[in-house]
Design a protein around this motif. Structure first.
Motif, PDB file in Angstrom:
ATOM      1  N   LYS A 160      -2.594   5.419   5.031  1.00  0.00           N
ATOM      2  CA  LYS A 160      -2.169   4.021   4.911  1.00  0.00           C
ATOM      3  C   LYS A 160      -2.468   3.244   6.198  1.00  0.00           C
ATOM      4  O   LYS A 160      -3.045   2.155   6.156  1.00  0.00           O
ATOM      5  CB  LYS A 160      -0.666   3.945   4.590  1.00  0.00           C
ATOM      6  N   LEU A 202       0.868  -1.179   0.000  1.00  0.00           N
ATOM      7  CA  LEU A 202       0.000   0.000   0.000  1.00  0.00           C
ATOM      8  C   LEU A 202       0.906   1.230   0.000  1.00  0.00           C
ATOM      9  O   LEU A 202       1.606   1.496   0.972  1.00  0.00           O
ATOM     10  CB  LEU A 202      -0.888  -0.024   1.245  1.00  0.00           C
ATOM     11  N   ARG A 203       0.873   1.971  -1.111  1.00  0.00           N
ATOM     12  CA  ARG A 203       1.828   3.067  -1.283  1.00  0.00           C
ATOM     13  C   ARG A 203       1.146   4.424  -1.172  1.00  0.00           C
ATOM     14  O   ARG A 203       0.129   4.677  -1.818  1.00  0.00           O
ATOM     15  CB  ARG A 203       2.523   2.939  -2.650  1.00  0.00           C
ATOM     16  N   GLY A 204       1.715   5.291  -0.351  1.00  0.00           N
ATOM     17  CA  GLY A 204       1.169   6.632  -0.189  1.00  0.00           C
ATOM     18  C   GLY A 204       2.093   7.491   0.642  1.00  0.00           C
ATOM     19  O   GLY A 204       2.950   6.980   1.374  1.00  0.00           O
ATOM     20  N   SER A 228       2.680  -1.239   4.256  1.00  0.00           N
ATOM     21  CA  SER A 228       2.583   0.136   3.772  1.00  0.00           C
ATOM     22  C   SER A 228       3.981   0.644   3.438  1.00  0.00           C
ATOM     23  O   SER A 228       4.935   0.381   4.168  1.00  0.00           O
ATOM     24  CB  SER A 228       1.943   1.034   4.846  1.00  0.00           C
ATOM     25  N   ASP A 279       2.820  -2.283   9.251  1.00  0.00           N
ATOM     26  CA  ASP A 279       2.742  -0.826   9.125  1.00  0.00           C
ATOM     27  C   ASP A 279       4.113  -0.219   9.392  1.00  0.00           C
ATOM     28  O   ASP A 279       4.906  -0.759  10.171  1.00  0.00           O
ATOM     29  CB  ASP A 279       1.720  -0.275  10.114  1.00  0.00           C
TER      30      ASP A 279
END
Length: 501
Positions: free
Chosen positions: A58, A50-52, A180, A149
């Motif tokens: 995230k 999950l990229r942000g 993430s 995370d």
């Protein structure tokens, strides 16, 4: 101030989902249909990244996925934050040992929380961990989903190679790993192919045109009084207000919430009020980010000055036509030639991670030839450079609809010609660790920092540096006079914010 009062004050200052108490998580977070699609992918089989950027949501998505899987029993899930100082300071087999120990403890704790009468075999290396996870899946007769995370820290990329090797090794038919990451992670290691060994999901939300009501939905849920049409001036509506703030902060949820907080409780909101909010965000949110992030960039700390100068040059380029031509609305998106982006790649990663810019397209043809990525810039910094510094309804309409044509910065242009990438040391500890605890005082960089009184009490107890505070046992903190559980939680939260990205 007693801990109860302190906890009430902190209720309005929760900036990160992983710092939100579990019993308050649902009250502070809501999820759109777009988010639900991502949550389903995080709960499904297969490895996912999950990229942000920082504050993009995230952690909230990972935690909500864990909450839903725990509620439905569809899989046995473990949410695990890798905010653990020894992981930042180790590599190779030492990193693997810390990682396996942390994950083993997290799984055992989750089994206890869910009332499972199953013991997890403690593992000290990746082979033992694989065996223990396979045995757990068979015993529970469920898939095991591990949600990592804060796996990536932009200041220490070297250990990431070890993490992604473990990520690939642990992924199997019975175990699904999710993690993430931030934009621009480059050191995945030789064994991990990011696109073949995982599904990458980008969660950028900086586009608000085309009837997207995401930020309007957030506004109605989190700030119902701001969704009331009656408090807005004639030319401003709640939907326009929400879309403008969402676009202004290039979709960054943390920045959006902080911007909305400036209007909470107001009985009247006009365009000049929004104008003031955006200018204030540029001054006391965006620029302090550079100050906050610099000492935790490790080897990349020398790039902060270059990042600041390059961003200022981009802003000047976007606003130059307002001074030299008849253009009245600044362009808010820019195509930058790929050679320039390649030359300053880590600088652009830092700017994107912090939310100064958001990449909208990986590659687009340029009028003068060549190709380059398209970036949307935050409107707070853009408005700060507009000659009049005055927001108009025409600007709002065009920026929300993404109407202005794209600006371009060509490889032959002189915009970046004066900038040189500074030399980087081969290895460098995070500068924040050695700093005096005084840097954690309440400030624009640390909005829920420590008071002078608490800093003085820490020093009297022999805790003088950020690293010492990060490593001190909780029991020792509780022995300090006038320091209770809520104060300890506040100290731990601000240390996490100081060290982690």
């Amino acid at each position: 101030m007693n801990d109860t009062a302190l906890e009430e004050i902190d209720a309005g200052l929760i900036l990160a989902a992983e710092e939100c108490p579990s019993d308050k998580f649902e009250g502070y977070h809501s999820f759109s249909p777009f988010d639900d699609v991502i949550i389903r992918k995080l709960s499904a089989h297969g490895p996912v990244l999950l990229r942000g950027g920082r504050g993009s949501g995230k952690s909230a998505l990972l935690i909500e996925s864990h909450r839903r899987m725990r509620a439905t029993g569809s899989a046995f899930s473990i949410y695990m934050s890798l905010r653990y100082l020894p992981l930042l300071q180790s590599d190779g087999s030492e990193y693997i040992g810390h990682f396996c120990s942390l994950l083993s403890k997290a799984i055992s704790a989750e089994l206890l929380t869910q009332g499972q009468s199953v013991e997890f075999d403690f593992a000290e290396d990746e082979v033992a961990l694989q065996i223990s996870l396979a045995k757990l899946a068979r015993t529970l007769d469920k898939r095991v989903v591990i949600l990592f995370d804060d796996a990536a820290h932009i200041g220490r990329e070297k250990p990431l190679e070890v993490f992604f090797d473990l990520f690939r090794t642990l992924s199997s038919n019975s175990t699904s790993c999710k993690a993430s990451i931030y934009p621009g992670v480059t050191k995945f290691g030789v064994r991990f192919d990011v696109f073949n060994d995982s599904t990458v999901i980008d969660i950028s939300r900086s586009d608000v045109s085309g009837g997207d009501r995401y930020f309007s939905d957030v506004l109605r849920t989190r700030y119902p009084t701001l969704a009331n049409r009656d408090i807005f001036s004639d030319r401003l509506t709640p939907d326009t207000f929400a879309s403008l703030l969402g676009r202004a902060v290039v979709g960054n949820m943390r920045a959006f919430i902080l911007a909305c907080n400036r209007f909470d409780g107001k009985t009247r909101v006009s365009i000049p009020d929004v104008n003031s909010c955006l200018l204030n965000m540029a001054e006391d949110y965006y620029w302090p980010l550079m100050e906050e992030v610099a000492p935790k960039l490790g080897v990349y700390e020398p790039l902060v000055g270059t990042a600041t100068s390059i961003f200022e040059a981009i802003m000047e380029h976007l606003c130059r036509p307002l001074r030299q031509t008849s253009r009245i609305i600044a362009q808010d998106r820019v195509t930058i030639h790929r050679n320039i982006v390649s030359q300053f790649s880590k600088v652009f990663e830092i700017l994107e991670y912090l939310g100064f810019m958001a990449k909208k397209e990986a590659s687009r043809g340029m009028k003068s030839g060549g190709r380059g990525p398209v970036y949307a810039v935050n409107l707070c910094s853009l408005l700060e450079q507009v000659p009049t510094k005055r927001l108009t309804i025409e600007m709002i309409d065009e920026w929300i609809a993404a109407k202005p044509d794209l600006a371009e910065i060509h490889s032959s242009a002189g915009t970046f010609s004066a900038f040189v990438m500074p030399a980087l040391a081969p290895e460098n500890e995070l500068g924040i660790l050695g700093k005096d605890v005084e840097v954690l005082a309440k400030s624009r960089a640390y909005p829920y920092g420590l008071t002078e009184d608490k800093i003085a009490r820490l020093k009297a107890a022999g805790i003088n540096t950020v690293q010492e505070l990060a490593e001190v046992p909780e029991a020792r903190l509780l022995q300090i006079d006038m320091v209770g559980p809520a104060t300890v939680k506040r100290m731990q939260d601000v240390v996490q914010q100081a060290i982690w990205m």
